[in-house]
Design an enzyme around this catalytic site. Structure first.
Site, PDB file in Angstrom:
ATOM      1  N   ASP A  67       0.814  -1.218   0.000  1.00 50.38           N
ATOM      2  CA  ASP A  67       0.000   0.000   0.000  1.00 50.38           C
ATOM      3  C   ASP A  67       0.845   1.263   0.000  1.00 50.38           C
ATOM      4  O   ASP A  67       2.070   1.202   0.179  1.00 50.38           O
ATOM      5  CB  ASP A  67      -0.963  -0.009   1.209  1.00 50.38           C
ATOM      6  CG  ASP A  67      -0.306  -0.491   2.499  1.00 50.38           C
ATOM      7  OD1 ASP A  67       0.932  -0.480   2.571  1.00 50.38           O
ATOM      8  OD2 ASP A  67      -1.026  -0.875   3.423  1.00 50.38           O
ATOM      9  N   ASP A 136      -7.518  -3.422  14.392  1.00 55.39           N
ATOM     10  CA  ASP A 136      -8.914  -3.721  14.055  1.00 55.39           C
ATOM     11  C   ASP A 136      -9.027  -4.844  13.021  1.00 55.39           C
ATOM     12  O   ASP A 136     -10.070  -5.038  12.417  1.00 55.39           O
ATOM     13  CB  ASP A 136      -9.602  -2.454  13.516  1.00 55.39           C
ATOM     14  CG  ASP A 136      -8.864  -1.878  12.307  1.00 55.39           C
ATOM     15  OD1 ASP A 136      -7.882  -2.503  11.851  1.00 55.39           O
ATOM     16  OD2 ASP A 136      -9.270  -0.814  11.821  1.00 55.39           O
ATOM     17  N   HIS A 138      -7.278  -5.105  10.180  1.00 56.10           N
ATOM     18  CA  HIS A 138      -7.029  -4.791   8.766  1.00 56.10           C
ATOM     19  C   HIS A 138      -5.709  -5.396   8.292  1.00 56.10           C
ATOM     20  O   HIS A 138      -4.778  -5.562   9.076  1.00 56.10           O
ATOM     21  CB  HIS A 138      -7.125  -3.284   8.469  1.00 56.10           C
ATOM     22  CG  HIS A 138      -6.019  -2.412   8.956  1.00 56.10           C
ATOM     23  ND1 HIS A 138      -6.184  -1.440   9.913  1.00 56.10           N
ATOM     24  CD2 HIS A 138      -4.730  -2.299   8.563  1.00 56.10           C
ATOM     25  CE1 HIS A 138      -5.063  -0.790  10.109  1.00 56.10           C
ATOM     26  NE2 HIS A 138      -4.142  -1.292   9.300  1.00 56.10           N
ATOM     27  N   GLU A 143      -9.558  -1.978   5.412  1.00 55.86           N
ATOM     28  CA  GLU A 143     -10.177  -1.654   6.687  1.00 55.86           C
ATOM     29  C   GLU A 143     -11.382  -2.557   6.934  1.00 55.86           C
ATOM     30  O   GLU A 143     -11.876  -3.210   6.008  1.00 55.86           O
ATOM     31  CB  GLU A 143     -10.638  -0.194   6.636  1.00 55.86           C
ATOM     32  CG  GLU A 143      -9.509   0.808   6.453  1.00 55.86           C
ATOM     33  CD  GLU A 143      -8.752   1.081   7.758  1.00 55.86           C
ATOM     34  OE1 GLU A 143      -8.573   0.155   8.554  1.00 55.86           O
ATOM     35  OE2 GLU A 143      -8.341   2.228   7.952  1.00 55.86           O
TER      36      GLU A 143
END
Ligand code: GLP
Length: 258
Positions: A67, A136, A138, A143
């Site tokens: 990314d 979380d 990801h 996400e």
């Protein structure tokens, strides 16, 4: 899924580096998917040592990063281009033309992302995708509630991720880009092997959902339960929410594989 539980962060990194080094030495033209974040730093340090000692070479290795933030130039110290050069590529013998990182300054993000998928395919596909893990759940910048069949695309980051990542931006959340280009869950699922590293108690809920939870877009890492060759390598703190029986199961299996 294999789950490898190590006592601490350093052993997670050493194990991952050994695994990658063995792959590099066993396969010519290995195609590696690579992450950023704090967790992979120890792996990069171990791999650099191995290159310096002549144990491995990145001469024939092709890399694709996961990314990049939208709107940061490669020269920006917070960009993932800069991170990768500083922490890894500048210290190993990789060919510049074999490094691929999404361009967060592109004037056509859709085209940039489509090209990325095309380049991955043209390279023969990713042999091993190394990844970190968000608190979380990801992976890359997929996400919570990302489509589990997503491909490389632009993603808007959650406030939680922006807050967590602001530590790289002098804790100023207003400086963290709100969007990123990221490979998709399906892009990661296409890799022949996936290794997800996790360290510290902060990752314990995500590791729990990855291993014992249901497959759900709420915890994107859980999609890897459908991957035929996924390894989660974590330290004891990150494994601390797993049931004692689960830990015993994976420790027993690994001991038999030695
Ligand atoms: C970022 C990256 C992820 C990384 C995650 C966790 O959001 N896009 O690829 O896995 O952070 O980072 P860390 O290893 O610093 O906890």
């Amino acid at each position: 899924m294999r789950v490898i539980i190590k006592p601490d962060y350093q052993s997670v990194c050493r194990w991952s580096a050994e695994y990658i080094a063995a792959k590099i030495n066993n396969q010519k033209h290995l195609v590696l998917g690579l992450p950023t974040g704090s967790t992979p730093l120890g792996v990069y340090a171990e791999l650099i040592k191995k290159v310096k000692k002549g144990e491995i070479s990145f001469k024939d290795v092709i890399t694709f990063n996961m990314d990049e933030y939208v709107g940061l130039t490669p020269q920006d110290p917070q960009s993932y281009h800069y991170f990768m050069n500083e922490n890894f590529f500048n210290h190993i013998d990789i060919k510049k033309e074999n490094i691929h990182i999404l361009d967060g300054m592109s004037n056509d993000f859709n085209k940039e992302c489509e090209n990325y998928e095309t380049m991955i395919k043209a390279s023969g596909g990713i042999d091993l995708f190394l990844g970190g893990l968000g608190e979380d759940g990801h992976i890359a910048f997929n996400e919570p509630f990302s489509s589990l069949s997503s491909r490389t695309r632009i993603k808007t980051l959650t406030t939680d991720t922006i807050k967590v990542n602001s530590r790289f931006f002098d804790n100023d959340i207003s400086r963290v880009p709100s969007q990123a280009l990221t490979v998709g869950i399906a892009t990661i699922m296409d890799a022949k092997e996936v290794i997800i590293m996790a360290s510290s108690h902060k990752k314990a809920p995500a590791v729990y959902h990855a291993v014992e939870g249901y497959i759900s877009h709420k915890w994107p890492v859980s999609a890897l339960q459908n991957h035929p060759h996924c390894i989660i390598v974590c330290d004891e703190e990150a494994a601390s929410r797993l049931e004692a029986e689960t830990i015993q199961y994976f420790k027993d299996i690994e001991a038999k594989m030695l």
